[in-house]
Write a protein that holds these residues in place. Sequence first.
Motif, PDB file in Angstrom:
ATOM      1  N   LEU A 426       0.869 -11.545 -19.995  1.00 15.95           N
ATOM      2  CA  LEU A 426      -0.087 -12.306 -20.797  1.00 15.95           C
ATOM      3  C   LEU A 426      -0.868 -11.382 -21.721  1.00 15.95           C
ATOM      4  O   LEU A 426      -1.332 -10.317 -21.288  1.00 15.95           O
ATOM      5  CB  LEU A 426      -1.092 -13.046 -19.901  1.00 15.95           C
ATOM      6  CG  LEU A 426      -0.545 -14.030 -18.868  1.00 15.95           C
ATOM      7  CD1 LEU A 426      -1.697 -14.639 -18.079  1.00 15.95           C
ATOM      8  CD2 LEU A 426       0.280 -15.109 -19.527  1.00 15.95           C
ATOM      9  N   PRO A 427      -1.069 -11.768 -22.987  1.00 19.85           N
ATOM     10  CA  PRO A 427      -1.936 -10.967 -23.860  1.00 19.85           C
ATOM     11  C   PRO A 427      -3.345 -10.894 -23.282  1.00 19.85           C
ATOM     12  O   PRO A 427      -3.852 -11.872 -22.717  1.00 19.85           O
ATOM     13  CB  PRO A 427      -1.921 -11.731 -25.189  1.00 19.85           C
ATOM     14  CG  PRO A 427      -0.697 -12.575 -25.138  1.00 19.85           C
ATOM     15  CD  PRO A 427      -0.496 -12.930 -23.694  1.00 19.85           C
ATOM     16  N   PHE A 428      -3.978  -9.734 -23.431  1.00 21.26           N
ATOM     17  CA  PHE A 428      -5.301  -9.508 -22.842  1.00 21.26           C
ATOM     18  C   PHE A 428      -6.234  -8.932 -23.904  1.00 21.26           C
ATOM     19  O   PHE A 428      -5.895  -7.962 -24.575  1.00 21.26           O
ATOM     20  CB  PHE A 428      -5.197  -8.537 -21.663  1.00 21.26           C
ATOM     21  CG  PHE A 428      -6.513  -8.273 -20.996  1.00 21.26           C
ATOM     22  CD1 PHE A 428      -6.954  -9.081 -19.964  1.00 21.26           C
ATOM     23  CD2 PHE A 428      -7.323  -7.227 -21.402  1.00 21.26           C
ATOM     24  CE1 PHE A 428      -8.183  -8.853 -19.350  1.00 21.26           C
ATOM     25  CE2 PHE A 428      -8.552  -6.990 -20.799  1.00 21.26           C
ATOM     26  CZ  PHE A 428      -8.977  -7.804 -19.771  1.00 21.26           C
ATOM     27  N   GLY A 429      -7.416  -9.522 -24.025  1.00 21.00           N
ATOM     28  CA  GLY A 429      -8.416  -9.016 -24.956  1.00 21.00           C
ATOM     29  C   GLY A 429      -9.520 -10.037 -25.139  1.00 21.00           C
ATOM     30  O   GLY A 429      -9.490 -11.123 -24.559  1.00 21.00           O
ATOM     31  N   GLY A 430     -10.504  -9.681 -25.973  1.00 26.71           N
ATOM     32  CA  GLY A 430     -11.667 -10.543 -26.115  1.00 26.71           C
ATOM     33  C   GLY A 430     -11.998 -10.881 -27.547  1.00 26.71           C
ATOM     34  O   GLY A 430     -11.317 -10.470 -28.489  1.00 26.71           O
ATOM     35  N   ILE A 431     -13.074 -11.652 -27.678  1.00 27.19           N
ATOM     36  CA  ILE A 431     -13.655 -11.998 -28.968  1.00 27.19           C
ATOM     37  C   ILE A 431     -15.132 -11.644 -28.926  1.00 27.19           C
ATOM     38  O   ILE A 431     -15.640 -11.152 -27.928  1.00 27.19           O
ATOM     39  CB  ILE A 431     -13.447 -13.491 -29.320  1.00 27.19           C
ATOM     40  CG1 ILE A 431     -14.099 -14.385 -28.264  1.00 27.19           C
ATOM     41  CG2 ILE A 431     -11.958 -13.801 -29.445  1.00 27.19           C
ATOM     42  CD1 ILE A 431     -14.117 -15.868 -28.630  1.00 27.19           C
ATOM     43  N   LYS A 432     -15.820 -11.888 -30.037  1.00 24.42           N
ATOM     44  CA  LYS A 432     -17.256 -11.561 -30.164  1.00 24.42           C
ATOM     45  C   LYS A 432     -17.463 -10.083 -29.796  1.00 24.42           C
ATOM     46  O   LYS A 432     -16.670  -9.231 -30.188  1.00 24.42           O
ATOM     47  CB  LYS A 432     -18.093 -12.535 -29.336  1.00 24.42           C
ATOM     48  CG  LYS A 432     -17.896 -14.003 -29.764  1.00 24.42           C
ATOM     49  CD  LYS A 432     -18.989 -14.925 -29.260  1.00 24.42           C
ATOM     50  CE  LYS A 432     -18.889 -15.285 -27.834  1.00 24.42           C
ATOM     51  NZ  LYS A 432     -19.820 -16.368 -27.430  1.00 24.42           N
ATOM     52  N   HIS A 433     -18.501  -9.777 -29.044  1.00 23.58           N
ATOM     53  CA  HIS A 433     -18.798  -8.376 -28.745  1.00 23.58           C
ATOM     54  C   HIS A 433     -17.909  -7.800 -27.640  1.00 23.58           C
ATOM     55  O   HIS A 433     -18.099  -6.646 -27.240  1.00 23.58           O
ATOM     56  CB  HIS A 433     -20.269  -8.216 -28.363  1.00 23.58           C
ATOM     57  CG  HIS A 433     -21.199  -8.409 -29.515  1.00 23.58           C
ATOM     58  ND1 HIS A 433     -22.545  -8.122 -29.450  1.00 23.58           N
ATOM     59  CD2 HIS A 433     -20.984  -8.876 -30.771  1.00 23.58           C
ATOM     60  CE1 HIS A 433     -23.119  -8.403 -30.615  1.00 23.58           C
ATOM     61  NE2 HIS A 433     -22.189  -8.869 -31.425  1.00 23.58           N
ATOM     62  N   SER A 434     -16.971  -8.582 -27.159  1.00 27.43           N
ATOM     63  CA  SER A 434     -16.018  -8.063 -26.176  1.00 27.43           C
ATOM     64  C   SER A 434     -14.848  -7.345 -26.820  1.00 27.43           C
ATOM     65  O   SER A 434     -13.952  -6.859 -26.121  1.00 27.43           O
ATOM     66  CB  SER A 434     -15.494  -9.201 -25.287  1.00 27.43           C
ATOM     67  OG  SER A 434     -16.515  -9.656 -24.418  1.00 27.43           O
ATOM     68  N   GLY A 435     -14.830  -7.274 -28.155  1.00 29.73           N
ATOM     69  CA  GLY A 435     -13.827  -6.461 -28.819  1.00 29.73           C
ATOM     70  C   GLY A 435     -12.831  -7.261 -29.618  1.00 29.73           C
ATOM     71  O   GLY A 435     -13.005  -8.449 -29.889  1.00 29.73           O
ATOM     72  N   TYR A 436     -11.744  -6.590 -29.998  1.00 29.91           N
ATOM     73  CA  TYR A 436     -10.695  -7.214 -30.795  1.00 29.91           C
ATOM     74  C   TYR A 436      -9.374  -6.522 -30.531  1.00 29.91           C
ATOM     75  O   TYR A 436      -9.315  -5.421 -29.980  1.00 29.91           O
ATOM     76  CB  TYR A 436     -11.030  -7.175 -32.289  1.00 29.91           C
ATOM     77  CG  TYR A 436     -11.397  -5.806 -32.832  1.00 29.91           C
ATOM     78  CD1 TYR A 436     -10.431  -4.819 -33.034  1.00 29.91           C
ATOM     79  CD2 TYR A 436     -12.721  -5.485 -33.132  1.00 29.91           C
ATOM     80  CE1 TYR A 436     -10.759  -3.576 -33.533  1.00 29.91           C
ATOM     81  CE2 TYR A 436     -13.063  -4.241 -33.631  1.00 29.91           C
ATOM     82  CZ  TYR A 436     -12.077  -3.292 -33.838  1.00 29.91           C
ATOM     83  OH  TYR A 436     -12.411  -2.052 -34.326  1.00 29.91           O
ATOM     84  N   GLY A 437      -8.301  -7.195 -30.961  1.00 34.57           N
ATOM     85  CA  GLY A 437      -6.962  -6.704 -30.658  1.00 34.57           C
ATOM     86  C   GLY A 437      -6.536  -7.182 -29.287  1.00 34.57           C
ATOM     87  O   GLY A 437      -7.328  -7.755 -28.524  1.00 34.57           O
ATOM     88  N   ARG A 438      -5.270  -6.974 -28.975  1.00 35.22           N
ATOM     89  CA  ARG A 438      -4.739  -7.417 -27.694  1.00 35.22           C
ATOM     90  C   ARG A 438      -3.916  -6.325 -27.038  1.00 35.22           C
ATOM     91  O   ARG A 438      -3.240  -5.536 -27.702  1.00 35.22           O
ATOM     92  CB  ARG A 438      -3.870  -8.672 -27.874  1.00 35.22           C
ATOM     93  CG  ARG A 438      -4.669  -9.936 -28.224  1.00 35.22           C
ATOM     94  CD  ARG A 438      -5.593 -10.319 -27.092  1.00 35.22           C
ATOM     95  NE  ARG A 438      -6.370 -11.524 -27.360  1.00 35.22           N
ATOM     96  CZ  ARG A 438      -7.605 -11.519 -27.872  1.00 35.22           C
ATOM     97  NH1 ARG A 438      -8.180 -10.369 -28.201  1.00 35.22           N
ATOM     98  NH2 ARG A 438      -8.260 -12.652 -28.050  1.00 35.22           N
ATOM     99  N   GLU A 439      -4.009  -6.282 -25.718  1.00 31.66           N
ATOM    100  CA  GLU A 439      -3.165  -5.425 -24.907  1.00 31.66           C
ATOM    101  C   GLU A 439      -2.180  -6.315 -24.155  1.00 31.66           C
ATOM    102  O   GLU A 439      -2.361  -7.523 -24.043  1.00 31.66           O
ATOM    103  CB  GLU A 439      -4.002  -4.623 -23.913  1.00 31.66           C
ATOM    104  CG  GLU A 439      -4.979  -3.658 -24.570  1.00 31.66           C
ATOM    105  CD  GLU A 439      -5.835  -2.931 -23.552  1.00 31.66           C
ATOM    106  OE1 GLU A 439      -5.679  -1.711 -23.439  1.00 31.66           O
ATOM    107  OE2 GLU A 439      -6.649  -3.585 -22.872  1.00 31.66           O
ATOM    108  N   LEU A 440      -1.115  -5.718 -23.651  1.00 28.39           N
ATOM    109  CA  LEU A 440      -0.148  -6.364 -22.778  1.00 28.39           C
ATOM    110  C   LEU A 440       0.700  -7.404 -23.516  1.00 28.39           C
ATOM    111  O   LEU A 440       0.473  -7.719 -24.673  1.00 28.39           O
ATOM    112  CB  LEU A 440      -0.848  -6.972 -21.553  1.00 28.39           C
ATOM    113  CG  LEU A 440      -1.634  -5.953 -20.704  1.00 28.39           C
ATOM    114  CD1 LEU A 440      -2.390  -6.639 -19.592  1.00 28.39           C
ATOM    115  CD2 LEU A 440      -0.712  -4.868 -20.142  1.00 28.39           C
ATOM    116  N   ALA A 441       1.741  -7.871 -22.838  1.00 24.14           N
ATOM    117  CA  ALA A 441       2.708  -8.833 -23.363  1.00 24.14           C
ATOM    118  C   ALA A 441       3.321  -8.326 -24.670  1.00 24.14           C
ATOM    119  O   ALA A 441       3.327  -7.120 -24.940  1.00 24.14           O
ATOM    120  CB  ALA A 441       2.065 -10.200 -23.516  1.00 24.14           C
ATOM    121  N   ASP A 442       3.830  -9.238 -25.481  1.00 23.36           N
ATOM    122  CA  ASP A 442       4.455  -8.834 -26.733  1.00 23.36           C
ATOM    123  C   ASP A 442       3.430  -8.412 -27.773  1.00 23.36           C
ATOM    124  O   ASP A 442       3.671  -7.490 -28.561  1.00 23.36           O
ATOM    125  CB  ASP A 442       5.333  -9.961 -27.284  1.00 23.36           C
ATOM    126  CG  ASP A 442       4.572 -11.261 -27.486  1.00 23.36           C
ATOM    127  OD1 ASP A 442       3.508 -11.446 -26.856  1.00 23.36           O
ATOM    128  OD2 ASP A 442       5.056 -12.104 -28.265  1.00 23.36           O
TER     129      ASP A 442
END
Length: 457
Positions: A426-442
Amino acid sequence: MAIATTNPATGETVEEFRAFDAEEISARIGRAAEAFEEYRRTTFAERAGWARAAADVLDGSARAIADVITLEMGKPVRQARAEVAKCAKALRFYAGKAEGFLADQPLDGNAVGAARAYVRWQPLGPVLAVMPWNFPLWQVIRFAAPALLAGNVCLVKHASNVPKTALRLQDVFLDAGFPPDAFQTLLVGSEAIDGIIADPRVVAVTLTGSEPAGRSVAEAAGRRIKKTVLELGGSDPFIVMPSADLDRAAEVATTSRTQCNGQSCIAAKRFIVHRAVAAEFRELFIKKMTSLTVGDPADEATDVGPLATEQGRRDVEELVADAVGQGAEILCGGRKPDRPGWFYEPTVITGVTPRMRMYREEVFGPVAQLHEAEDIGEAIRLANDTDFGLGSNAWTTDPAEQARFVEDLQAGQVFVNGMTTSYPHLPFGGIKHSGYGRELADLGIREFCNAKSIWVG
């Protein structure tokens, strides 16, 4: 902060390490850049073979590596072994999936007057990873596995309190047969990060850490026009509606709030319960939180170990004291045990209001805020009333409520009737002040690739 192994269960410094000087840092970056020119031409099959071998190394030394993690940052040893196993699974996942994720992507050649058109995903080069201590193996692997399988090389600036874990992981990749310098641990302090980012041989940066650290890295990378991926803090909501299995929800709530001794960005931190079931959930939650065993993290029976640093415990104490001083009520816990080390009791606190620091700031320790909501609308409003947007939990068997939570919760992940966690799938990451971009999955493996458009006439 000195680069040192300090046992948080005792406060004893076990070993100190010499930080690399500017000359050695530059030499290491140079070796990474040279290694990339060879490594990027290796095949997916070669990289997959090395990744599977690294997984085998992890499995074969799981107990020893887990003991190092527990020594350095206080994670209960059962959880540390589970972290090692999770890393091995991620390596095998990317070994099997990387080639498919990065296969040439066909496009409509006819629409652009081409005989053939497609996207080719190609590696960028040496990527700097600035990593935290709370999941000292997993955080690195979830960056390194996709990065290495894509053909990039890795430079890792790990947290200064987990040097043994960092060096051990470097040995794992070497023992697995990865080319020398494809993965390097840099023993450096935070003051060296800007200079490393400025080096033209470093092409991109990823960071998992605090919001201030993310701002600093993003600013440094932005000045040099370098790609960044940021996974920052979280203050995840955990919403419980009347149709939920309350006992199961309370059990998962306890695990989520106290995993890694409460030091997880995607741990549930704000528990928002519908008024109709608030009293029953509160009783169940307190009972489960107070039943946890707090103690030596090397003991198999321990559920909650010490916080990783003395300053970390001090930060938790200050946030709790601020809330209580302004009228919040502690339902259980709220104290540091009278023992050596940086322990803090599992705590449930209620009556937290927007004027209290805890309402806005992430509490990085085993402290749960308990809120009541009149209906689903108020629950969602409370859940979204935060600068963070990493993960979220919603507990309900009502399909209409599930659909609304999926649509309206402002977060990178929504887990319904289950604990927020990270999976390679599953793609992993956040929005707002939790960051940007994604880790994991494709999505994660493509973050540090050049999406090269190809037009063939």
